[in-house]
Design a protein around this motif. Structure first.
Motif, PDB file in Angstrom:
ATOM      1  N   GLU A  58       0.600  -0.916   0.041  1.00 62.00           N
ATOM      2  CA  GLU A  58       0.091  -0.309   0.016  1.00 62.00           C
ATOM      3  C   GLU A  58       1.292   1.605   0.220  1.00 62.00           C
ATOM      4  O   GLU A  58       1.177   2.063   0.958  1.00 62.00           O
ATOM      5  N   GLU A  60       0.444   3.914  -1.848  1.00 58.12           N
ATOM      6  CA  GLU A  60      -0.264   5.714  -1.078  1.00 58.12           C
ATOM      7  C   GLU A  60      -0.328   5.534   0.316  1.00 58.12           C
ATOM      8  O   GLU A  60      -0.573   5.167   0.651  1.00 58.12           O
ATOM      9  N   LYS A  63       2.609   5.517   6.581  1.00 62.99           N
ATOM     10  CA  LYS A  63       2.374   4.968   7.167  1.00 62.99           C
ATOM     11  C   LYS A  63       1.953   5.431   8.375  1.00 62.99           C
ATOM     12  O   LYS A  63       2.454   6.741   9.248  1.00 62.99           O
ATOM     13  N   ASP A  68       0.039  -2.154   8.347  1.00 61.15           N
ATOM     14  CA  ASP A  68      -0.428  -1.491   7.105  1.00 61.15           C
ATOM     15  C   ASP A  68      -0.365  -1.134   6.157  1.00 61.15           C
ATOM     16  O   ASP A  68      -0.873  -1.131   4.555  1.00 61.15           O
ATOM     17  N   LYS A  70       2.471   0.401   4.403  1.00 52.30           N
ATOM     18  CA  LYS A  70       2.948   1.449   3.734  1.00 52.30           C
ATOM     19  C   LYS A  70       4.182   2.007   4.311  1.00 52.30           C
ATOM     20  O   LYS A  70       4.473   1.714   5.515  1.00 52.30           O
ATOM     21  N   ASN A 135       5.434  -4.330  -5.120  1.00 49.01           N
ATOM     22  CA  ASN A 135       6.225  -3.662  -3.412  1.00 49.01           C
ATOM     23  C   ASN A 135       5.357  -4.411  -2.600  1.00 49.01           C
ATOM     24  O   ASN A 135       4.083  -5.669  -2.982  1.00 49.01           O
TER      25      ASN A 135
END
Length: 165
Positions: A58, A60, A63, A68, A70, A135
């Protein structure tokens, strides 16, 4: 005798320069631009090298909490290096900072941590040509092992890093 003294003086001056003899220039700043999937090494405001990077699933947004997927955004410090990492070599990013911790407390979540710039998973370096298209980290910034070797040499502990959207 004078020629020998001059040669010795030149050798001393040459090897006293940062990165001398190794074709490397020390970075005084690292900038990651998530939307470009790029990591830039800078010295005196000039880009000295750049690398393709990948993030968590994720990418974008900033964090907010552990798990999550990020990568944080903002200004941090590369505070230590780990040559015995599970991911080739790694350089730790000082996330979470004070603002990150305050935000997590307000939201009653764990901000997470252990965010690194790192190479490929040990034993899986051969996947670098494929993994650069995905990713796949848990919020870290991953590069090829070759890129990690260059970054490792160019960046000292204490170097600032800015991670931009």
């Amino acid at each position: 005798m004078r020629i020998i003294a001059d040669v010795i003086a030149l050798v001393v001056v040459f090897f006293a320069m940062p990165g001398a003899g190794f074709g490397l220039e020390k970075a005084d700043m690292v900038v990651v631009v998530k939307s470009e999937s790029r990591l830039y090494l800078k010295c005196d405001g000039q880009i000295i090298s750049e690398y393709h990077v990948v993030f968590g699933p994720e990418p974008e947004g900033h964090k907010l909490q552990e798990g999550d997927g990020k990568t944080p955004e903002g200004k941090y410090v590369l505070d230590y290096k780990n040559a015995n990492s599970d991911f080739y070599k790694s350089i730790h990013i000082s996330y979470p900072n004070r603002a990150d911790r305050k935000r997590a407390v307000r939201s009653s979540v764990d901000p997470g941590g252990e965010i690194m710039i790192h190479g490929q998973k040990n034993g899986a370096g051969w996947l670098a040509s494929i993994s650069k298209y995905f990713n796949w980290t848990q919020g870290c910034i991953a590069v090829s092992n070759k890129a990690m070797d260059e970054i490792w040499q160019a960046v000292d502990a204490g170097t600032p890093i800015e991670i931009k959207p």
